[in-house]
Design an enzyme around this catalytic site. Sequence first.
Site, PDB file in Angstrom:
ATOM      1  N   GLY A 124      14.092 -16.923 -13.992  1.00  0.00           N
ATOM      2  CA  GLY A 124      13.463 -16.251 -15.120  1.00  0.00           C
ATOM      3  C   GLY A 124      13.822 -14.299 -14.226  1.00  0.00           C
ATOM      4  O   GLY A 124      14.573 -14.501 -13.982  1.00  0.00           O
ATOM      5  N   PRO A 172      15.917  -8.978  -7.591  1.00  0.00           N
ATOM      6  CA  PRO A 172      15.745  -8.579  -6.298  1.00  0.00           C
ATOM      7  C   PRO A 172      16.533  -9.447  -5.293  1.00  0.00           C
ATOM      8  O   PRO A 172      17.650  -9.183  -4.481  1.00  0.00           O
ATOM      9  CB  PRO A 172      15.054  -9.288  -5.069  1.00  0.00           C
ATOM     10  CG  PRO A 172      13.992 -10.178  -6.204  1.00  0.00           C
ATOM     11  CD  PRO A 172      14.015  -9.382  -7.964  1.00  0.00           C
ATOM     12  N   GLY A 209      12.847 -13.587 -11.820  1.00  0.00           N
ATOM     13  CA  GLY A 209      13.073 -13.409 -10.235  1.00  0.00           C
ATOM     14  C   GLY A 209      13.965 -13.029  -9.999  1.00  0.00           C
ATOM     15  O   GLY A 209      14.441 -12.703  -8.724  1.00  0.00           O
ATOM     16  N   LEU A 210      15.260 -13.032 -10.898  1.00  0.00           N
ATOM     17  CA  LEU A 210      16.991 -12.541 -10.034  1.00  0.00           C
ATOM     18  C   LEU A 210      17.282 -11.685 -10.048  1.00  0.00           C
ATOM     19  O   LEU A 210      18.048 -11.032  -9.273  1.00  0.00           O
ATOM     20  CB  LEU A 210      17.967 -13.166 -11.815  1.00  0.00           C
ATOM     21  CG  LEU A 210      18.321 -12.298 -12.286  1.00  0.00           C
ATOM     22  CD1 LEU A 210      19.886 -12.795 -13.401  1.00  0.00           C
ATOM     23  CD2 LEU A 210      17.637 -11.260 -13.455  1.00  0.00           C
ATOM     24  N   TYR A 237     -10.067   4.212   2.697  1.00  0.00           N
ATOM     25  CA  TYR A 237     -10.430   3.142   4.026  1.00  0.00           C
ATOM     26  C   TYR A 237     -11.801   3.302   3.612  1.00  0.00           C
ATOM     27  O   TYR A 237     -12.357   2.438   2.682  1.00  0.00           O
ATOM     28  CB  TYR A 237      -9.409   3.826   4.544  1.00  0.00           C
ATOM     29  CG  TYR A 237      -8.084   2.570   4.354  1.00  0.00           C
ATOM     30  CD1 TYR A 237      -8.074   1.326   4.512  1.00  0.00           C
ATOM     31  CD2 TYR A 237      -6.998   2.829   4.460  1.00  0.00           C
ATOM     32  CE1 TYR A 237      -6.503   0.343   4.748  1.00  0.00           C
ATOM     33  CE2 TYR A 237      -6.335   2.272   4.056  1.00  0.00           C
ATOM     34  CZ  TYR A 237      -5.527   1.407   4.011  1.00  0.00           C
ATOM     35  OH  TYR A 237      -4.492   0.329   4.109  1.00  0.00           O
ATOM     36  N   GLN A 250       4.888  -2.235  -9.677  1.00  0.00           N
ATOM     37  CA  GLN A 250       6.261  -2.192  -9.388  1.00  0.00           C
ATOM     38  C   GLN A 250       7.817  -3.102  -9.340  1.00  0.00           C
ATOM     39  O   GLN A 250       7.191  -3.962 -10.470  1.00  0.00           O
ATOM     40  CB  GLN A 250       6.286  -3.467  -7.870  1.00  0.00           C
ATOM     41  CG  GLN A 250       5.055  -2.886  -6.922  1.00  0.00           C
ATOM     42  CD  GLN A 250       3.592  -2.422  -7.067  1.00  0.00           C
ATOM     43  OE1 GLN A 250       2.729  -3.496  -7.398  1.00  0.00           O
ATOM     44  NE2 GLN A 250       2.877  -1.374  -6.980  1.00  0.00           N
ATOM     45  N   HIS A 295       0.573  -1.649  -0.194  1.00  0.00           N
ATOM     46  CA  HIS A 295      -0.172  -0.263  -0.011  1.00  0.00           C
ATOM     47  C   HIS A 295       1.006   0.900  -0.353  1.00  0.00           C
ATOM     48  O   HIS A 295       0.752   2.609  -1.064  1.00  0.00           O
ATOM     49  CB  HIS A 295      -1.065   0.275   0.903  1.00  0.00           C
ATOM     50  CG  HIS A 295      -2.367  -0.663   0.719  1.00  0.00           C
ATOM     51  ND1 HIS A 295      -2.940  -1.366   2.123  1.00  0.00           N
ATOM     52  CD2 HIS A 295      -2.572  -1.574  -0.063  1.00  0.00           C
ATOM     53  CE1 HIS A 295      -3.783  -2.033   1.954  1.00  0.00           C
ATOM     54  NE2 HIS A 295      -3.638  -1.976   0.986  1.00  0.00           N
ATOM     55  N   GLU A 310       0.254   2.258   8.301  1.00  0.00           N
ATOM     56  CA  GLU A 310       1.011   2.652   7.088  1.00  0.00           C
ATOM     57  C   GLU A 310       1.384   4.575   7.306  1.00  0.00           C
ATOM     58  O   GLU A 310       2.104   5.531   6.529  1.00  0.00           O
ATOM     59  CB  GLU A 310      -0.065   2.948   5.712  1.00  0.00           C
ATOM     60  CG  GLU A 310      -0.141   1.517   5.122  1.00  0.00           C
ATOM     61  CD  GLU A 310      -1.211   0.993   4.346  1.00  0.00           C
ATOM     62  OE1 GLU A 310      -2.685   2.518   4.152  1.00  0.00           O
ATOM     63  OE2 GLU A 310      -2.012   0.093   4.776  1.00  0.00           O
ATOM     64  N   PRO A 323       0.434 -10.886  -8.301  1.00  0.00           N
ATOM     65  CA  PRO A 323      -0.619 -11.259  -6.857  1.00  0.00           C
ATOM     66  C   PRO A 323       0.055 -12.739  -6.522  1.00  0.00           C
ATOM     67  O   PRO A 323       0.444 -13.197  -7.149  1.00  0.00           O
ATOM     68  CB  PRO A 323      -2.068 -10.988  -8.036  1.00  0.00           C
ATOM     69  CG  PRO A 323      -1.525 -10.782  -9.040  1.00  0.00           C
ATOM     70  CD  PRO A 323      -0.393 -10.421  -9.873  1.00  0.00           C
ATOM     71  N   SER A 368      11.914  -5.154  -8.796  1.00  0.00           N
ATOM     72  CA  SER A 368      12.408  -5.481  -7.345  1.00  0.00           C
ATOM     73  C   SER A 368      14.022  -4.207  -8.525  1.00  0.00           C
ATOM     74  O   SER A 368      13.806  -3.886  -9.144  1.00  0.00           O
ATOM     75  CB  SER A 368      12.971  -6.329  -7.228  1.00  0.00           C
ATOM     76  OG  SER A 368      11.802  -6.794  -6.783  1.00  0.00           O
TER      77      SER A 368
END
Length: 406
Positions: free
Chosen positions: A276, A281, A278-279, A95, A207, A85, A137, A400, A209
């Site tokens: 893939g 971070p 995902g490397l 909210y 987003q 968030h 937050e 997700p 990384s």
Amino acid sequence: DLDQQTIDIIKVTVPVLEKHGNEITKVFYQRMFENHPELKNIFNQTNQRKGDQSKALAGAVYAAAYHIDQLEKILPVVKQISQKHKSLNIRPEHYPIVGKYLLLAMKEVLGDKANADVLGAWERAYGVIASLFIETEKEMFKEMKDTVGGWTGFRDFKVIRRVKECDVITSFYLVPADNNPFPAHQAGQYITVQAEIEGEPLVHLRQYSLSCAPGAGHYRISVKREDAVNDLPAGIVSNYLHDKIKIGSTLPITAPSGDFILDQTNDSPLVLISGGVGLTPMMSMLGTVVKQQPERMVYFIHAAQSSNVHAMHSAVKEISHRYNQVSSYVIYGHPTYEDKLIKNHDKEGYIDDEWLTKILPTYDASFYFCGPAPFMRTVYQLLKGHQVDESNINYEFFGPASSITG
Ligand code: HEM
């Protein structure tokens, strides 16, 4: 605090809501976007179409409601969601909007099954849960503001360098457009990019990384271009970044977020496993550990389809040559003819128990992994099979979150 009657009603009705979860969620988003179209700029519309993400928010409300009399139990989960968030710049005023349309959707879908007592109880419960998120937050926002060079919301960064890492992944090096200081991230964290694309009515948030170690003098993201596959359209933002973002372009980004971070107080062997893109971070963690923990053993394992789509291979090779503590391994699912000739990889096929057991001296290690969901499921099951403690299993989803533990 909630009275016992409210708590009882919530506990009894959680299963009813879960049973109608998909329908309520659908109506919730529909009504909310009809009345607050501006929120379409915040929620990932691609995930909405796929329907994956849409379950996460409402599902988390039910999960929280189930623990309504002992919310401290879900604090770690709240903190993780709040990181997301924060990265999306979600504000307290959002909210009540979510609460209103969640309640309306319950009423609409459940009809007679939800009387005024039930709806009243849920309204109070949502209020309590929302407060927990808002407070968490607020703390995070305050911390960002108090950090030297820190910021909240979006800040313009400019691209100072672009590097094509392989056929499908390109890196973008970013520094603040105002040339003022910016804070170091923690290895493993991500930022949100705000893409304003010509001809697109909505802005899109994604987003990524950070793929460099902190303290490099820039941030770096490495983006995989998502082509259209079967009935899924090509990635709007990844193609925009690849096609339109050049040296000198500006990108609005939020400050680094996320709690998938390298624990540097631990000195047990570190095993970084990626599939893939995902490397990304993992590269940040690798660059960090060799600088900060020179005594720590590191196993860097990367799986890709072939050298054509293998990013940063030479960078990893160089690090493993320079630092004795690092051993690196490559697995190709479908190596090219050339890969086979020059042996670009250590294993062909997929990661498996026998192979991993052969290369690791011990399973008493810290594991971090990131990649496609089926890959992560395999790795998770494999580690569980060796009784690796949950506290040593760290992973991050791109996109997700879904279950890899079930
Ligand atoms: C993502 C829960 C309120 C906007 C998520 C996720 C969960 C969640 C579980 C998925 C996290 C992940 O994938 O890592 C909740 C709960 C809320 C709440 C329990 C209320 C108590 C809000 C509000 C907004 C919001 C008020 C803004 C209007 C988002 C967005 C995402 C997200 C934009 C990212 C996913 C996407 O783009 O579709 N939330 N959330 N959430 N949440 Fe919330």
